[in-house]
Structure formats: structure tokens, C-alpha cells
Design a protein around this motif. Sequence first.
Motif, PDB file in Angstrom:
ATOM      1  N   PHE A 227      47.985 -69.489  67.893  1.00  0.00           N
ATOM      2  CA  PHE A 227      48.192 -68.393  68.833  1.00  0.00           C
ATOM      3  C   PHE A 227      49.479 -68.571  69.626  1.00  0.00           C
ATOM      4  O   PHE A 227      49.998 -69.666  69.782  1.00  0.00           O
ATOM      5  N   ASP A 228      50.017 -67.452  70.105  1.00  0.00           N
ATOM      6  CA  ASP A 228      51.165 -67.453  70.999  1.00  0.00           C
ATOM      7  C   ASP A 228      51.066 -66.223  71.894  1.00  0.00           C
ATOM      8  O   ASP A 228      50.131 -65.428  71.770  1.00  0.00           O
ATOM      9  N   PHE A 229      52.019 -66.101  72.814  1.00  0.00           N
ATOM     10  CA  PHE A 229      51.974 -65.012  73.781  1.00  0.00           C
ATOM     11  C   PHE A 229      53.263 -64.198  73.767  1.00  0.00           C
ATOM     12  O   PHE A 229      54.326 -64.716  73.456  1.00  0.00           O
ATOM     13  N   ARG A 230      53.139 -62.926  74.115  1.00  0.00           N
ATOM     14  CA  ARG A 230      54.270 -62.084  74.469  1.00  0.00           C
ATOM     15  C   ARG A 230      53.979 -61.498  75.833  1.00  0.00           C
ATOM     16  O   ARG A 230      52.814 -61.365  76.229  1.00  0.00           O
ATOM     17  N   PHE A 231      55.038 -61.165  76.557  1.00  0.00           N
ATOM     18  CA  PHE A 231      54.862 -60.615  77.894  1.00  0.00           C
ATOM     19  C   PHE A 231      55.733 -59.377  78.061  1.00  0.00           C
ATOM     20  O   PHE A 231      56.820 -59.302  77.508  1.00  0.00           O
ATOM     21  N   GLY A 232      55.255 -58.414  78.821  1.00  0.00           N
ATOM     22  CA  GLY A 232      56.009 -57.178  78.975  1.00  0.00           C
ATOM     23  C   GLY A 232      55.594 -56.394  80.199  1.00  0.00           C
ATOM     24  O   GLY A 232      54.963 -56.925  81.116  1.00  0.00           O
ATOM     25  N   LEU A 233      55.950 -55.127  80.183  1.00  0.00           N
ATOM     26  CA  LEU A 233      55.653 -54.222  81.281  1.00  0.00           C
ATOM     27  C   LEU A 233      54.760 -53.095  80.775  1.00  0.00           C
ATOM     28  O   LEU A 233      54.978 -52.556  79.696  1.00  0.00           O
ATOM     29  N   SER A 234      53.776 -52.739  81.582  1.00  0.00           N
ATOM     30  CA  SER A 234      52.873 -51.658  81.218  1.00  0.00           C
ATOM     31  C   SER A 234      53.586 -50.321  81.325  1.00  0.00           C
ATOM     32  O   SER A 234      54.634 -50.193  81.964  1.00  0.00           O
ATOM     33  N   GLU A 235      53.003 -49.298  80.697  1.00  0.00           N
ATOM     34  CA  GLU A 235      53.596 -47.966  80.725  1.00  0.00           C
ATOM     35  C   GLU A 235      53.718 -47.452  82.159  1.00  0.00           C
ATOM     36  O   GLU A 235      54.725 -46.870  82.540  1.00  0.00           O
ATOM     37  N   GLY A 236      52.664 -47.674  82.942  1.00  0.00           N
ATOM     38  CA  GLY A 236      52.689 -47.221  84.332  1.00  0.00           C
ATOM     39  C   GLY A 236      53.792 -47.886  85.137  1.00  0.00           C
ATOM     40  O   GLY A 236      54.486 -47.232  85.929  1.00  0.00           O
ATOM     41  N   LYS A 237      53.958 -49.196  84.915  1.00  0.00           N
ATOM     42  CA  LYS A 237      55.000 -49.936  85.641  1.00  0.00           C
ATOM     43  C   LYS A 237      56.380 -49.476  85.204  1.00  0.00           C
ATOM     44  O   LYS A 237      57.297 -49.344  86.031  1.00  0.00           O
ATOM     45  N   LEU A 238      56.565 -49.224  83.912  1.00  0.00           N
ATOM     46  CA  LEU A 238      57.857 -48.771  83.411  1.00  0.00           C
ATOM     47  C   LEU A 238      58.250 -47.423  84.025  1.00  0.00           C
ATOM     48  O   LEU A 238      59.406 -47.211  84.395  1.00  0.00           O
ATOM     49  N   LYS A 239      57.291 -46.514  84.127  1.00  0.00           N
ATOM     50  CA  LYS A 239      57.574 -45.207  84.719  1.00  0.00           C
ATOM     51  C   LYS A 239      57.987 -45.346  86.183  1.00  0.00           C
ATOM     52  O   LYS A 239      58.901 -44.680  86.664  1.00  0.00           O
ATOM     53  N   GLU A 240      57.279 -46.233  86.894  1.00  0.00           N
ATOM     54  CA  GLU A 240      57.592 -46.480  88.306  1.00  0.00           C
ATOM     55  C   GLU A 240      58.991 -47.063  88.465  1.00  0.00           C
ATOM     56  O   GLU A 240      59.782 -46.626  89.317  1.00  0.00           O
ATOM     57  N   LEU A 241      59.326 -48.026  87.624  1.00  0.00           N
ATOM     58  CA  LEU A 241      60.643 -48.668  87.691  1.00  0.00           C
ATOM     59  C   LEU A 241      61.756 -47.718  87.261  1.00  0.00           C
ATOM     60  O   LEU A 241      62.874 -47.778  87.776  1.00  0.00           O
ATOM     61  N   LYS A 242      61.435 -46.827  86.331  1.00  0.00           N
ATOM     62  CA  LYS A 242      62.411 -45.859  85.852  1.00  0.00           C
ATOM     63  C   LYS A 242      62.895 -44.966  86.994  1.00  0.00           C
ATOM     64  O   LYS A 242      64.088 -44.680  87.126  1.00  0.00           O
ATOM     65  N   LYS A 243      61.973 -44.544  87.846  1.00  0.00           N
ATOM     66  CA  LYS A 243      62.337 -43.709  88.994  1.00  0.00           C
ATOM     67  C   LYS A 243      63.269 -44.472  89.938  1.00  0.00           C
ATOM     68  O   LYS A 243      64.252 -43.924  90.442  1.00  0.00           O
ATOM     69  N   GLU A 244      62.951 -45.749  90.167  1.00  0.00           N
ATOM     70  CA  GLU A 244      63.784 -46.573  91.048  1.00  0.00           C
ATOM     71  C   GLU A 244      65.172 -46.793  90.441  1.00  0.00           C
ATOM     72  O   GLU A 244      66.178 -46.799  91.162  1.00  0.00           O
ATOM     73  N   LEU A 245      65.221 -46.980  89.115  1.00  0.00           N
ATOM     74  CA  LEU A 245      66.503 -47.182  88.445  1.00  0.00           C
ATOM     75  C   LEU A 245      67.413 -45.962  88.600  1.00  0.00           C
ATOM     76  O   LEU A 245      68.610 -46.098  88.861  1.00  0.00           O
ATOM     77  N   ILE A 246      66.843 -44.770  88.443  1.00  0.00           N
ATOM     78  CA  ILE A 246      67.633 -43.544  88.573  1.00  0.00           C
ATOM     79  C   ILE A 246      68.154 -43.397  90.000  1.00  0.00           C
ATOM     80  O   ILE A 246      69.321 -43.041  90.214  1.00  0.00           O
ATOM     81  N   LYS A 247      67.294 -43.677  90.988  1.00  0.00           N
ATOM     82  CA  LYS A 247      67.719 -43.597  92.391  1.00  0.00           C
ATOM     83  C   LYS A 247      68.875 -44.553  92.657  1.00  0.00           C
ATOM     84  O   LYS A 247      69.866 -44.193  93.299  1.00  0.00           O
ATOM     85  N   GLU A 248      68.747 -45.778  92.161  1.00  0.00           N
ATOM     86  CA  GLU A 248      69.808 -46.778  92.365  1.00  0.00           C
ATOM     87  C   GLU A 248      71.103 -46.356  91.667  1.00  0.00           C
ATOM     88  O   GLU A 248      72.197 -46.551  92.199  1.00  0.00           O
ATOM     89  N   ALA A 249      70.974 -45.784  90.454  1.00  0.00           N
ATOM     90  CA  ALA A 249      72.160 -45.348  89.712  1.00  0.00           C
ATOM     91  C   ALA A 249      72.887 -44.223  90.454  1.00  0.00           C
ATOM     92  O   ALA A 249      74.123 -44.206  90.536  1.00  0.00           O
ATOM     93  N   ILE A 250      72.139 -43.278  91.039  1.00  0.00           N
ATOM     94  CA  ILE A 250      72.745 -42.177  91.806  1.00  0.00           C
ATOM     95  C   ILE A 250      73.448 -42.721  93.048  1.00  0.00           C
ATOM     96  O   ILE A 250      74.579 -42.329  93.362  1.00  0.00           O
ATOM     97  N   GLN A 251      72.788 -43.623  93.755  1.00  0.00           N
ATOM     98  CA  GLN A 251      73.384 -44.220  94.952  1.00  0.00           C
ATOM     99  C   GLN A 251      74.653 -44.986  94.610  1.00  0.00           C
ATOM    100  O   GLN A 251      75.641 -44.941  95.348  1.00  0.00           O
ATOM    101  N   ASP A 252      74.616 -45.703  93.491  1.00  0.00           N
ATOM    102  CA  ASP A 252      75.776 -46.486  93.069  1.00  0.00           C
ATOM    103  C   ASP A 252      76.950 -45.571  92.723  1.00  0.00           C
ATOM    104  O   ASP A 252      78.095 -45.828  93.131  1.00  0.00           O
ATOM    105  N   ALA A 253      76.685 -44.483  91.985  1.00  0.00           N
ATOM    106  CA  ALA A 253      77.749 -43.547  91.622  1.00  0.00           C
ATOM    107  C   ALA A 253      78.328 -42.878  92.862  1.00  0.00           C
ATOM    108  O   ALA A 253      79.556 -42.725  92.991  1.00  0.00           O
ATOM    109  N   THR A 254      77.466 -42.478  93.800  1.00  0.00           N
ATOM    110  CA  THR A 254      77.926 -41.811  95.024  1.00  0.00           C
ATOM    111  C   THR A 254      78.791 -42.740  95.865  1.00  0.00           C
ATOM    112  O   THR A 254      79.839 -42.343  96.377  1.00  0.00           O
ATOM    113  N   SER A 255      78.356 -43.993  95.985  1.00  0.00           N
ATOM    114  CA  SER A 255      79.116 -44.974  96.759  1.00  0.00           C
ATOM    115  C   SER A 255      80.505 -45.195  96.169  1.00  0.00           C
ATOM    116  O   SER A 255      81.514 -45.243  96.889  1.00  0.00           O
ATOM    117  N   LYS A 256      80.567 -45.296  94.847  1.00  0.00           N
ATOM    118  CA  LYS A 256      81.861 -45.483  94.176  1.00  0.00           C
ATOM    119  C   LYS A 256      82.760 -44.262  94.361  1.00  0.00           C
ATOM    120  O   LYS A 256      83.964 -44.394  94.617  1.00  0.00           O
TER     121      LYS A 256
END
Length: 244
Positions: free
Chosen positions: A149-178
Motif C-alpha cells: 500500500f501507499d498514499f496520495r494526498f490532495g484537495l477535495s472538490e469543495g476545498k478547490l472551489k473555495e480556493l479558486k475564489k480566493e485565487l481570482i480575488k488575489e489575481a485581481i488585486q495583484d493586477a490592479t496594484s501593478k
Amino acid sequence: MVKQNKLLNMTGIKTNSLVLLLLFISTSIVHAQNTTISVEGTGEISEKPDVGFLNITVETRDPKFGGAITQLNTKTDSLYAILSELGFEKEKIKTSDFNVRENFVFSNDTRSNDGFIGVQRIEAEFPFSKEQLGTIINRFADGGTSAQFDFRFGLSEGKLKELKKELIKEAIQDATSKAELIAQNTGKTLGEIEEITYSKADRLPGVMLRGTSVGYGSSQGQSAGFEIKSIDLTDTILIKWRVE
């Protein structure tokens, strides 16, 4: 008198044409002065996995085809009982591969049949925690099964959706600041947004990381004394502003 009126009319037409030409030139100059800048913003997040995948490989050998299958069924039934004991949900346990093949051996350049090999691979998903990982390793290390046996580790669908929203917000803030920095240092004023380009809406990866191979249910690695690597996610967005 008629000739004079005609001359006045022609003069009026020329004057109006000149005015329109001047207005066109003035408008063109204003539009030429309204330049744009396009800036790419990036969002970056590092997150610990919240799901784990236990991958189990069961192998059997038997002189008969049916015997190899029977042994596989016996071993996997035992594994399912262990997984149930560990709290795995039945619907989270899947067989990813099942095959029985002839076992050929070579001796003195001669190939002969030495029975059959049966292989079944099982994947079981569980909510990740270091405590649960240690419990699983210790249970298999106690013996009672020879499954690899061995293991793999990842992110659940719910967590990915939550992080996706944060990523977009950060990307917009970064572009605006630049964009604001560029405008300030070039003597310009940042105006309205003219265009937004975002092409990764459905392309966030279902991130999986290969874990440490634990072995054959022996005493190796009887605790989860290792740290699981965080998962790094990035996303980008391109925004075009008018600057004056």
C-alpha cells in the motif's frame, strides 16, 4: 443676386465642412491620447491537503485460474473488513484494477506456465489528518495482510472551489496594484477597465501528490512521523485599463 446667393451657400458649405474637419481632428487627437495598459495579475495559495487516498495492491498466485480469483476475493474481503474498522465509508472504496493472467517462467531459454497471478488494486478515500494517517499505517503494520500500500494526498472538490475564489480575488488585486503603480510612475491616471481576459475557469487541477510508499504491512514506518507537502496553486487574470 442669384449668383451672390450661390456664392454665400458655397461659402457656408465650405465653412461647415471645415468645422466638421476640425472637430474630427480634435476628436482623433483626444482618442489618440487615451492609451491603454494590459496587466496580468497572479494569485498564489499554498494549502495543506484535506483528503487522502489509500492505494492497496493485492496479489495472489495459484496453479488454477479459479484459485487465483478465489484467493483475491478472500484477501479483499479481509481488507474491506479492515477498512470498515478504520472508519472508511463503503462508497469511498473503489477497485481501480482487477486482472488474472498466466504466470510464465523461463528456464534454459524455455518458457513454461507456472499457474496464474491475480492482481486487484483498491483505492480508498478518507478525510486527511495526521492522526488518521498514523492510525491507518499502524493498523496495516500490525500484520494480518500482505497487501502492498501507499498514499496520495490532495484537495477535495469543495476545498478547490473555495480556493479558486480566493485565487481570482488575489489575481485581481495583484493586477490592479501593478496597473496603479505603472500609471503613477508614468504620469498617467488609471481609468475604466476596458477588457478582462480569464481562461482558466475550469482548469484548476485536481491536485494529487504521491506519498511515501509504506511497504508490505511490516513494522516499517509505524507512525506518521513525516510531514505532508503543501499544495501550491496559482491562477492568472489579464485586465486592460484605459489611462489618461
